[in-house]
Design an enzyme around this catalytic site. Structure first.
Site, mmCIF file in Angstrom:
data_model
loop_
_atom_site.group_PDB
_atom_site.id
_atom_site.type_symbol
_atom_site.label_atom_id
_atom_site.label_comp_id
_atom_site.label_asym_id
_atom_site.label_seq_id
_atom_site.Cartn_x
_atom_site.Cartn_y
_atom_site.Cartn_z
ATOM 1 N N SER A 32 -6.287 1.545 -6.948
ATOM 2 C CA SER A 32 -6.847 1.199 -5.785
ATOM 3 C C SER A 32 -5.665 1.211 -4.779
ATOM 4 C CB SER A 32 -7.476 -0.097 -6.339
ATOM 5 O OG SER A 32 -6.384 -1.074 -6.705
ATOM 6 N N SER A 76 -3.995 1.266 -11.251
ATOM 7 C CA SER A 76 -3.996 1.288 -9.888
ATOM 8 C C SER A 76 -2.702 1.437 -9.181
ATOM 9 C CB SER A 76 -4.591 -0.019 -9.366
ATOM 10 O OG SER A 76 -6.111 0.196 -9.491
ATOM 11 N N LYS A 96 0.419 -4.540 -0.037
ATOM 12 C CA LYS A 96 -1.033 -4.223 -0.353
ATOM 13 C C LYS A 96 -1.818 -5.405 0.274
ATOM 14 C CE LYS A 96 -4.137 -2.868 -4.323
ATOM 15 N NZ LYS A 96 -4.028 -2.631 -5.834
#
Length: 492
Positions: A159, A183, A79
């Site tokens: 997210s 998330s 990420k």
């Protein structure tokens, strides 16, 4: 070699150790899939081809000697908010568009130490603020799943939408993610993947771009429960560089998967039956209860009375902490800088152009609730509510070992369908924020498809430091559900 991308992380590691294929071969296979799929899905913001092949060759050298870590040669995605030394890290915000870290986050360093191979950086909502992956400066991620008979582009959740989409589309074996209010779990639910947020402090936050420091926690997204346990074992560690890191031994969670749930008590919180929840999700929840009963668990009804206050409390605490954390982005030390007539002008212009709309919205909320005259009315009250939520869990766990709930109130929705209404978007976190506010481990796993052919998932919430119970319950549900559906590769 494209079939290599269909392997689970666990099977890939076993195959590498058995020399059924090389790290270079499985890495190249994933790079080939990324080359075909990424223009359509937009999961990767940066593909580190040369670095990946170099790391794969180093793993092959270790494997040839019978050496290597628990992930040796396994290609994964990272990420965009985990700092990677010498590789651009932006948190998908224009304000960090030219930032290349000179240091490595502890989580990613742990993964490299165990032999994982980095394929690249994965798209996300800007500064992890969002539930649909539509706030990224690199554009939105597209969910690999589609509704039956439709071509509508769906959100992968946020997210960690890039992480979830990449795993679902076989663009990596597993991925790092982070969870501030859901998330990891919500994107996993929307993409038919498995994700876990461990107990707060299990995984170091050093080198993670901060959103809300008392809520942020790193965790993995992977293809099944066993892969998630393996990834989490590699990611977690005590860390002197993070003052919130817990100095305790990381358990071998993969050993707990076969223990079953016989004799365990599973709590069903009545407050999670909310107005507007679909009949399909209610039926799914009941099916999960029946599977656990059949496996020997006792089902008990519990109450978490302050659940209804969790979402408003979260959307006070998180923006407040964000307004403090993001104050460092001023155009002076790193990131972009926009010139102005004076210092205040430089600050305001840099932030206005560097931060996206959702980030600015949350920073303004955060600054407001911390301001003189409103601190007691909002922030202090939210912290008191947070304490009450934790006490609710502590009372519930006197009667049970873990909780079973839905992960989300709906399946994946279309891109743009909710972005015009921030409040409607925030409601996606209704079942997930409580675990963050209380610092508890929680994981999501797919169980079935809805009438439109989209994944639906259940959530398991455990006691603090009891990820083992989450894995045990999740494994029983996974084995009972036999969920093996995959998104059709429309991008080929």
């Amino acid at each position: 070699m494209s079939d290599l991308t269909k392997l689970t992380l666990t099977d890939a590691v076993k195959g590498l150790k058995a020399k059924d294929f090389s790290a270079r071969e499985i890495t190249q296979a994933h790079l080939d899939v990324i080359d075909k799929a990424n223009s359509a899905i937009n999961a990767y913001t940066l593909v580190t081809t040369d670095k990946a092949l170099e790391m794969a060759d180093a793993s092959d050298a270790k494997l040839a000697k019978g050496e290597g870590g628990i992930l040796e040669g396994a290609p994964i995605g990272v990420k965009e908010l985990f700092c990677t030394k010498g590789v651009r890290t932006t948190a998908c915000s224009d304000i960090l568009s030219n930032f290349v870290p000179t240091y490595e986050s502890t989580v990613t360093q742990n993964l490299w130490d165990e032999g994982a191979v980095m394929l690249g950086k994965l798209n996300m909502d800007q500064f992890a603020m969002g539930s649909s992956n539509e706030t990224s400066c690199f554009g939105n991620v597209v969910n690999p799943w589609r509704r039956n008979g439709e071509e509508t582009q769906l959100t992968p959740g946020g997210s960690s939408g890039g992480s979830a989409a990449a795993v679902a589309a076989d663009m990596c074996l597993a991925a790092t993610a982070s969870d501030t209010g859901g998330s990891i779990r919500q994107p996993a639910a929307f993409t038919g993947t498995v994700g876990i947020k461990p107990t707060y402090g299990r995984a170091s936050r050093y080198g993670m771009v901060a959103f809300a420091s008392s809520l942020d926690q790193a965790g993995p997204i992977a293809k099944n429960v066993e892969d998630t346990a393996l990834m989490l074992e590699a990611m977690c560690s005590a860390d002197d560089k993070d003052s919130t890191s817990l100095h305790i031994e990381t358990p071998k969670w993969t050993d707990s998967l076969s223990k079953g749930v016989k004799g365990m008590k599973i709590g069903i919180p009545k407050e999670y039956r909310v107005e507007g929840m679909s009949d399909e999700i209610e039926a799914l929840w009941q099916q999960g209860i029946e599977w656990l009963k059949a496996a020997g668990a006792e089902i008990v009804d519990v109450s978490l009375p302050h659940t209804k206050y969790a979402l408003p409390a979260y959307y006070i605490v998180a923006p407040a902490e964000a307004s403090s954390n993001l104050a460092r982005y001023d155009g002076m030390r790193f990131g972009i800088r926009k010139e102005g007539e004076n210092l205040d002008d430089v600050y305001s212009t840099t932030r206005a152009e560097g931060f996206g709309d959702e980030v600015r919205r949350r920073l303004m909320i955060g600054a407001y609730v911390l301001s003189a005259g409103y601190y007691d009315a909002y922030y202090l009250k939210a912290q008191k509510v947070r304490k009450r939520i934790l006490m609710d869990f502590q009372e519930a766990y006197k009667e049970c070992d873990a909780l079973l709930t839905p992960t989300c109130p709906s399946a994946a929705f279309g891109l743009g369908e909710k972005s015009a209404d921030p409040v409607e978007m925030y409601l996606n976190d209704i079942f997930t924020v409580t675990a963050n506010l209380a610092g508890l481990p929680a994981m999501s796993l797919p169980v079935s498809l809805n009438s439109q052919g989209l994944p639906l998932s259940l959530q398991v919430i455990g006691k603090a430091l009891d990820e083992e119970s989450c894995f045990r319950v999740a494994k029983v549900i996974e084995d009972s559900a036999e969920f093996d559906s995959k998104a059709k590769a429309w991008w080929n």
